[in-house]
Design an enzyme around this catalytic site. Structure first.
Site, PDB file in Angstrom:
ATOM      1  N   HIS A 111       0.817  -1.213   0.000  1.00  0.00           N
ATOM      2  CA  HIS A 111       0.000   0.000   0.000  1.00  0.00           C
ATOM      3  C   HIS A 111       0.856   1.271   0.000  1.00  0.00           C
ATOM      4  CE1 HIS A 111      -3.765  -2.229   0.640  1.00  0.00           C
ATOM      5  NE2 HIS A 111      -3.067  -2.981   1.472  1.00  0.00           N
ATOM      6  N   ASN A 183     -10.257  -3.210   1.895  1.00  0.00           N
ATOM      7  CA  ASN A 183      -9.875  -3.250   0.487  1.00  0.00           C
ATOM      8  C   ASN A 183     -11.099  -3.039  -0.389  1.00  0.00           C
ATOM      9  OD1 ASN A 183      -7.135  -3.820   0.971  1.00  0.00           O
ATOM     10  ND2 ASN A 183      -7.484  -6.026   1.010  1.00  0.00           N
ATOM     11  N   HIS A 375      -4.485   1.093  11.964  1.00  0.00           N
ATOM     12  CA  HIS A 375      -4.295  -0.117  12.769  1.00  0.00           C
ATOM     13  C   HIS A 375      -5.657  -0.742  13.011  1.00  0.00           C
ATOM     14  CE1 HIS A 375      -3.156  -2.985  15.715  1.00  0.00           C
ATOM     15  NE2 HIS A 375      -3.322  -2.246  16.789  1.00  0.00           N
TER      16      HIS A 375
END
Length: 735
Positions: A111, A183, A375
């Protein structure tokens, strides 16, 4: 006649036009552009401040050292005489060069290529029944920062490669920061996080040559996924049009994992998160994606930033699929803890619980988009994780990554990561500590600081790890039996696509496997395709010149899920761009009709002309024929004959053609030809009609518009744009 004004075209590099000559009179830094916003002004411990945006930017009009000493020269190092050696005592030189040498931080392993934006999430209250999180209460507005990304490429790679995209949202809630890190594909390559280094090593460029960059069309990737057949479901999604989205604005998002929510009545439910773009889910075609990668590697970044600057703020509805929190954590035979599985929306409808709108671009890419740290363990009261083995490993990996990438344990004190809730964590010191802690007792219990900080009580909105029973078991390196089904959902996805989408999947597999050097790897992957769909396997094998294998097992054929197809429906068009081709012969009134009609719908008309400046009685030109690019527009409208421009010479531009001069400028012919092949809307008004015919574009074909009224043609163009593409323009393999 006074010069006509043009609609505000996004892309200006600064908030005010530059002066022709270098300014010499000291003046303060200009303000950011209206579409830009930085992180909220809060302290490292979450306290709001009254500081304006300018207070955290550069101060004063004079150049200084990092400690504020004004400098009279930054172009010449301090030397022993004009031709003498540079002196070590040049403190400004040493500071400037040392800081430059350390400007870069390690890029993300995955990413790395990203784009971000600020926005707001507004809850509609529908989530209150399943989750007690405060940001889901009706009408609550929560500031967010969203980052989109590709998985495989480096920071310098192209946007439009075939790849999975990241869709990560940081919610700055009053109860703490919640990160929904997902995603654009609801299933993942692997079932257990211990394999994550393997799949990424396989998908990254080959270690000897560092190629290919940002793509999966190579041996190591297909070697891995053909051996780890659990990856077949994700690979099928990636080989579909989902792997090359039209823009971040038209990209669906998924939380991938199953999460556990708890409401105010202590009732739990399992959920999967979905982001539904209000502009619909749309993609590029393969040739278009390749052209864009070369012509504009920043295609998706530019589209997102320009849309926000133009006021076409991207929006997504956040929805949840809700499942009973049963002991087996299954739903309709689907294991909810298997990250390679999704639940069709026909079985569990997506319930909308709020809307995200992106309203501002970053004011500094590094400080915001590059330094933002997500996170999956950033949770708030009411949201908890499950025992999904991929999610469990992510809980460890994200923190470990940030420690290295952002230089120490205080990365949450960076402005873009700062919580908007009060922070009293007893965490002290460490690199880059920017809070100034008070008190003498960073431990509990204590009396020297009056007992502070205290534990939150039952009525203090404390985060509680939901007490889920853990059955008696033993330590094993195993997976549940239902994890062994690697093909049924890949088949379900393929069978849910329309014929044109299936053709694209066949083409993608054929291209990707055709780029592999090893015949053995191609044959092994064909064996996997045979277990998914024999017709798919036969079509790919034919393209590769190989014999299709027989299936090695029988896969249950589930009912197709129409929600998985991108074709069909009608969607908002705001933020789309249309090429308006004009020249000095164009009827100014028709040009104005087309521009006005398109602009009123939020569509950006980009005027293309033989040269820059103005044309058609004062219309400002945004693109010249030399810079015409079909990939940046969703439709082409000709309002002139598009005769060759004065620079249409092969010696000046290879795209301009050769030999005798043509009736149509070859660069416009190229743009129209690409738009035609890519199933985009092609239109002509007045003198543009004969040009379309000369280029072989049939007026009666799907997605083609002709007429004498600029407003009528533009209105039809808007109707066609709402359908994204004229997919029925060409026959499919099934026809």
């Amino acid at each position: 006649m006074p010069k006509r004004t043009s609609p505000q075209i996004p892309g200006a590099p600064a908030s005010r036009p530059p002066e022709r000559e270098e300014p010499t009179t000291p003046q303060p830094m200009p303000s950011p552009k209206p579409d830009q916003a930085g992180p909220a002004r809060v302290t490292p411990t979450g306290a709001p401040t009254d500081l304006p945006p300018a207070a955290v930017a550069q101060q004063g009009e004079f150049l200084t050292t990092s400690t504020g000493a004004r400098l009279q020269d930054t172009d010449h190092s301090l030397k022993a005489g004009r031709r003498g050696p540079v002196l070590l005592q040049d403190h400004h030189l040493r500071e400037k060069i040392t800081h430059f040498d350390h400007e870069r931080i390690p890029e993300r392993v995955v990413h790395a290529r990203g784009a971000g934006a600020h926005g707001v999430f507004v809850a509609n209250g529908a989530g209150e029944g399943v989750c007690r999180a405060g940001f889901l209460r009706k009408g609550v507005e929560t500031p967010v920062f969203t980052r989109f990304s590709t998985v495989l490429g480096s920071r310098g790679s192209a946007d439009t490669v075939r790849d999975t995209r990241g869709f990560a949202v940081k919610f700055y809630t009053g109860e703490g920061t919640f990160d929904l890190v997902g995603n654009n594909i609801p299933v993942f390559f692997i079932q257990d996080g211990i394999k994550f280094p393997d799949v990424i090593h396989a998908a990254k460029p080959h270690p000897d040559r560092e190629i290919p960059q940002a793509q999966s069309a190579h041996d190591t990737f297909w070697d891995f996924v053909s051996l780890h057949t659990e990856a077949q479901a994700h690979t099928m999604w990636n080989m579909s049009d989902r792997g090359i989205p039209r823009s971040y604005r038209t990209m669906e998002g998924f939380g991938v994992h199953t999460f556990r929510l708890v409401n105010a009545a202590e009732q739990t439910a399992l959920v999967k998160f979905h982001w539904k773009p209000r502009q619909g889910v749309h993609s590029l075609v393969w040739e278009e994606a390749q052209l864009a990668a070369g012509l504009d590697p920043d295609f998706h970044r530019r589209d997102l930033a320009d849309a926000i600057e133009a006021g076409a703020h991207p929006q997504w509805d956040l929805g949840v699929q809700v499942f009973p929190d049963t002991e087996d954590e299954m739903f309709e035979g689907i294991d909810l803890l298997d990250p390679t599985k999704f639940v069709p929306e026909e079985l569990a409808p997506v319930q909308v619980i709020g809307t995200l709108m992106l309203t501002a671009n970053p004011s500094n890419y590094f400080a915001e988009t590059e330094q933002v740290a997500f996170h999956v363990g950033n949770l708030v009261p009411g949201v908890d994780v499950t025992n999904d083995p991929l999610l469990q490993v992510r809980l460890f990996s994200y923190i470990d990554t940030q420690l290295t990438r952002l230089g120490g344990p205080n990365y949450n004190q960076l402005p873009i990561n700062r919580p908007h809730a009060p922070v009293n964590d007893m965490l002290r010191d460490g690199q880059h500590q920017s809070a100034v802690h008070q008190g003498v007792a960073p431990y509990r219990p204590n009396t020297l600081d009056g007992g502070c900080p205290f534990h939150a009580g039952a009525g203090d909105a404390a985060f509680v790890d939901i007490p889920v029973p853990v059955p008696a078991s033993r330590k094993v390196r195993e997976v549940p039996a239902d994890f062994e089904d690697h093909f049924s959902q890949a088949a379900l996805f393929f069978h849910s696509l329309t014929p044109v989408e299936q053709d694209h999947v066949i083409g993608a597999y054929t291209f990707e496997l055709g780029r592999c050097w090893s015949t053995e790897i191609r044959e092994r992957q064909l064996r996997a395709l045979a277990n998914i769909d024999t017709e798919l396997c036969a079509a790919v094998a034919k393209g590769l010149g190989l014999v299709p294998p027989e299936p090695s097992l029988e896969v249950a054929r589930d009912e197709p899920s129409p929600a998985l197809s991108q074709v069909g429906g009608s969607w908002p068009v705001a933020g789309r761009q249309v090429a308006l081709v004009v020249d000095e012969t164009a009827d100014a009134s028709i040009v104005e009709e087309v521009r006005t009609t398109l602009s009123a719908a939020g569509v950006v008309p980009l005027v293309h002309a033989p040269s820059g400046g103005t044309v058609a009685d004062g219309t400002v030109v945004q693109r010249t024929y030399a810079t015409a690019n079909s990939t940046e527009v969703d439709a082409v409208v000709l309002v002139c004959a598009a005769a060759p421009g004065p620079d249409a010479l092969p010696s000046l531009d290879a795209k301009a053609g050769a030999g005798d001069r043509l009736a149509v400028d070859p660069r416009i012919a190229k743009m129209v030809g690409e738009a035609w092949r890519h199933c985009k809307t092609v239109a002509a008004v007045g003198e543009g009609g004969p040009t379309l015919r000369a280029l072989g574009v049939p007026a009666e074909a799907p997605g083609v518009v002709t007429g004498d009224s600029g407003s009528a043609v533009a209105a039809t163009v808007l109707e066609l744009l709402a359908e994204h593409r004229a997919w029925h323009r060409f026959a499919t393999a099934a026809d």
